[in-house]
Design an enzyme around this catalytic site. Structure first.
Site, PDB file in Angstrom:
ATOM      1  N   TYR A  33      87.888 -48.626 -47.566  1.00  0.00           N
ATOM      2  CA  TYR A  33      87.517 -47.215 -47.582  1.00  0.00           C
ATOM      3  C   TYR A  33      87.968 -46.583 -48.877  1.00  0.00           C
ATOM      4  O   TYR A  33      88.737 -47.195 -49.643  1.00  0.00           O
ATOM      5  CB  TYR A  33      88.143 -46.476 -46.381  1.00  0.00           C
ATOM      6  CG  TYR A  33      89.637 -46.242 -46.505  1.00  0.00           C
ATOM      7  CD1 TYR A  33      90.543 -47.293 -46.335  1.00  0.00           C
ATOM      8  CD2 TYR A  33      90.146 -44.985 -46.809  1.00  0.00           C
ATOM      9  CE1 TYR A  33      91.903 -47.080 -46.445  1.00  0.00           C
ATOM     10  CE2 TYR A  33      91.509 -44.769 -46.926  1.00  0.00           C
ATOM     11  CZ  TYR A  33      92.380 -45.817 -46.745  1.00  0.00           C
ATOM     12  OH  TYR A  33      93.730 -45.603 -46.872  1.00  0.00           O
ATOM     13  N   ARG A  52      87.148 -48.383 -57.797  1.00  0.00           N
ATOM     14  CA  ARG A  52      88.093 -49.036 -56.867  1.00  0.00           C
ATOM     15  C   ARG A  52      87.366 -49.567 -55.635  1.00  0.00           C
ATOM     16  O   ARG A  52      87.652 -50.665 -55.153  1.00  0.00           O
ATOM     17  CB  ARG A  52      89.186 -48.045 -56.467  1.00  0.00           C
ATOM     18  CG  ARG A  52      90.223 -48.660 -55.549  1.00  0.00           C
ATOM     19  CD  ARG A  52      91.430 -47.773 -55.378  1.00  0.00           C
ATOM     20  NE  ARG A  52      91.118 -46.532 -54.707  1.00  0.00           N
ATOM     21  CZ  ARG A  52      91.985 -45.521 -54.553  1.00  0.00           C
ATOM     22  NH1 ARG A  52      93.207 -45.612 -55.039  1.00  0.00           N
ATOM     23  NH2 ARG A  52      91.637 -44.418 -53.928  1.00  0.00           N
ATOM     24  N   ARG A 100      81.079 -61.556 -32.397  1.00  0.00           N
ATOM     25  CA  ARG A 100      82.481 -61.693 -32.779  1.00  0.00           C
ATOM     26  C   ARG A 100      82.864 -63.134 -33.087  1.00  0.00           C
ATOM     27  O   ARG A 100      82.755 -64.016 -32.230  1.00  0.00           O
ATOM     28  CB  ARG A 100      83.381 -61.141 -31.673  1.00  0.00           C
ATOM     29  CG  ARG A 100      84.827 -61.027 -32.116  1.00  0.00           C
ATOM     30  CD  ARG A 100      85.714 -60.413 -31.056  1.00  0.00           C
ATOM     31  NE  ARG A 100      87.058 -60.204 -31.578  1.00  0.00           N
ATOM     32  CZ  ARG A 100      87.970 -61.184 -31.723  1.00  0.00           C
ATOM     33  NH1 ARG A 100      87.670 -62.407 -31.350  1.00  0.00           N
ATOM     34  NH2 ARG A 100      89.166 -60.910 -32.215  1.00  0.00           N
ATOM     35  N   HIS A 102      85.683 -64.960 -36.188  1.00  0.00           N
ATOM     36  CA  HIS A 102      86.516 -64.584 -37.339  1.00  0.00           C
ATOM     37  C   HIS A 102      85.819 -64.831 -38.677  1.00  0.00           C
ATOM     38  O   HIS A 102      85.909 -64.027 -39.584  1.00  0.00           O
ATOM     39  CB  HIS A 102      87.837 -65.353 -37.316  1.00  0.00           C
ATOM     40  CG  HIS A 102      88.796 -64.840 -36.284  1.00  0.00           C
ATOM     41  ND1 HIS A 102      88.501 -64.821 -34.942  1.00  0.00           N
ATOM     42  CD2 HIS A 102      90.046 -64.322 -36.403  1.00  0.00           C
ATOM     43  CE1 HIS A 102      89.524 -64.322 -34.273  1.00  0.00           C
ATOM     44  NE2 HIS A 102      90.470 -64.010 -35.140  1.00  0.00           N
ATOM     45  N   LYS A 148      92.120 -51.484 -50.723  1.00  0.00           N
ATOM     46  CA  LYS A 148      92.204 -50.304 -49.849  1.00  0.00           C
ATOM     47  C   LYS A 148      91.533 -50.620 -48.507  1.00  0.00           C
ATOM     48  O   LYS A 148      90.460 -50.091 -48.163  1.00  0.00           O
ATOM     49  CB  LYS A 148      91.580 -49.085 -50.549  1.00  0.00           C
ATOM     50  CG  LYS A 148      92.086 -47.752 -50.019  1.00  0.00           C
ATOM     51  CD  LYS A 148      91.774 -46.641 -50.987  1.00  0.00           C
ATOM     52  CE  LYS A 148      91.914 -45.247 -50.412  1.00  0.00           C
ATOM     53  NZ  LYS A 148      93.220 -44.889 -49.901  1.00  0.00           N
ATOM     54  N   GLU A 181     105.754 -48.057 -52.196  1.00  0.00           N
ATOM     55  CA  GLU A 181     104.991 -46.793 -52.242  1.00  0.00           C
ATOM     56  C   GLU A 181     105.147 -46.110 -50.897  1.00  0.00           C
ATOM     57  O   GLU A 181     105.896 -46.585 -50.034  1.00  0.00           O
ATOM     58  CB  GLU A 181     103.516 -47.079 -52.559  1.00  0.00           C
ATOM     59  CG  GLU A 181     102.845 -48.003 -51.557  1.00  0.00           C
ATOM     60  CD  GLU A 181     101.392 -48.303 -51.879  1.00  0.00           C
ATOM     61  OE1 GLU A 181     100.715 -47.483 -52.506  1.00  0.00           O
ATOM     62  OE2 GLU A 181     100.924 -49.388 -51.458  1.00  0.00           O
TER      63      GLU A 181
HETATM   64  N1  PLP Z   1      99.083 -45.717 -51.608  1.00  0.00           N
HETATM   65  C1  PLP Z   1      98.533 -45.759 -50.388  1.00  0.00           C
HETATM   66  C2  PLP Z   1      99.029 -46.774 -49.418  1.00  0.00           C
HETATM   67  C3  PLP Z   1      97.518 -44.873 -50.034  1.00  0.00           C
HETATM   68  O1  PLP Z   1      96.970 -44.928 -48.805  1.00  0.00           O
HETATM   69  C4  PLP Z   1      97.093 -43.906 -50.976  1.00  0.00           C
HETATM   70  C5  PLP Z   1      96.043 -42.942 -50.643  1.00  0.00           C
HETATM   71  O2  PLP Z   1      95.506 -42.915 -49.583  1.00  0.00           O
HETATM   72  C6  PLP Z   1      97.696 -43.885 -52.224  1.00  0.00           C
HETATM   73  C7  PLP Z   1      98.684 -44.816 -52.518  1.00  0.00           C
HETATM   74  C8  PLP Z   1      97.267 -42.905 -53.266  1.00  0.00           C
HETATM   75  O3  PLP Z   1      96.002 -43.235 -53.769  1.00  0.00           O
HETATM   76  P1  PLP Z   1      95.027 -42.126 -54.349  1.00  0.00           P
HETATM   77  O4  PLP Z   1      95.792 -41.421 -55.439  1.00  0.00           O
HETATM   78  O5  PLP Z   1      93.890 -42.895 -54.878  1.00  0.00           O
HETATM   79  O6  PLP Z   1      94.657 -41.245 -53.222  1.00  0.00           O
END
Ligand code: PLP
Length: 291
Positions: A33, A52, A100, A102, A148, A181
């Site tokens: 996403y 991204r 379904r 994997h 992501k 993070e």
């Molecule tokens: N790290 C994680 C795990 C995130 O989910 C997000 C944003 O959702 C970020 C960092 C920050 O990313 P961005 O600046 O692209 O929103």
């Protein structure tokens, strides 16, 4: 005005939008996403978000559902139909719907794409956001948070832990005792180098352990323009507690100064001068894109 969502080629009322129960996103979290911020009707740093998204699709070997031009048009239509002045557009792409199993479907299936929009309250002046309180907790995610992925269970649990502790965000600690993070944001500290006395802005490097946030990317670019010293390397919990200032960055919340971590005040407990300078420069970076 009813909310409108885009689902696989159609614009439908949000509360009637559906995907099939055998969508691989639903069953395996087999998808990715992205979230693009909209400020005063303008998409901010849009291309970096699509870059991204495309990279994530390549990593997972999911084909691109529509061209970048079409995606941008759909996202704009969703923003317009939902009359979003300040908010976000959310884009989710999964490997699609298949019986379904994997392994990837052997007969080609079309990837599924959903686009939604949401209003968000934003401060009138982006350089004056509220501070947040943070807790820390273990980083229990898979080994590829640089993708992501919609597989966000550890992030969900970490965010819930923060909410239950009366905090806004959880910052995640790896096995080496370093902050990677936040559960949905990049984590930063400001400290003074003990030898040179130089002010250093520090955040984890963009390897496979963190998401390369778009606001993070913007801050790194601004650092070059403003000659701020940025160090991209992990900091420990001890470094965090001793930091002069701390903040986090994300598209949904932009830059948020951190007041406390695990109940301990960071620096003066107020937005510090370095974070304020970053906030001013970032607000300018955003405002410069608004037509
Ligand atoms: N790290 C994680 C795990 C995130 O989910 C997000 C944003 O959702 C970020 C960092 C920050 O990313 P961005 O600046 O692209 O929103």
């Amino acid at each position: 005005m009813p909310r409108i969502a885009y689902v696989n080629g159609r614009y439908v009322p949000h509360n009637h939008a559906q995907v099939g129960i055998e969508d691989r996103g639903y069953q395996f979290a087999d998808g990715i996403y992205d979230v693009v911020p909209i400020v005063k009707g303008t998409f901010i740093d849009e291309d970096w978000h699509w870059d991204r998204l495309e990279r994530g699709l390549e990593e997972l070997r999911i084909s691109q559902p529509v061209s970048r031009k079409a995606l941008s048009m759909i996202a704009r239509r969703i923003a317009k139909k939902n009359m979003i002045h300040n908010g976000i557009v959310y884009v989710q792409v999964t490997r699609g719907e298949a019986p379904r199993n994997h392994k990837f479907p052997t007969t080609p299936v079309a990837p599924a794409m959903v686009v939604t929009g949401r209003h968000l309250q934003m401060p009138d002046d982006l350089s004056q956001p509220d501070m947040i309180d943070v807790i820390t907790g273990p980083d229990e995610r898979w080994a590829r948070p640089d993708i992501k992925s919609i597989s966000l269970l550890p992030n969900v649990l970490a965010k819930q832990a923060a909410a239950e502790a009366g905090a806004y965000e959880s910052w995640l600690i790896n096995d080496q005792g370093e902050i990677t993070e936040g559960s949905s944001a990049n984590a930063w500290i400001v400290r003074r180098d003990p030898d040179s006395g130089r002010v250093i802005i520090q955040t984890h490097q963009t390897d496979q352990a963190i998401l390369k946030g778009i606001v993070r990317t913007a801050i790194v670019a601004l650092a070059e323009q403003h000659q701020w010293a940025i160090e991209e390397k992990p900091f420990s919990v001890k470094d965090l507690m001793a930091a002069d200032e701390a903040f986090q960055s994300s598209s949904g919340n932009m830059i948020r100064p951190v007041r406390s971590v695990d109940g301990r005040t960071i620096g003066s407990g107020e937005t510090g001068p370095v974070v304020q300078e970053i906030l001013n420069a970032f607000a300018h970076h955003v405002n410069a894109q608004i037509d």
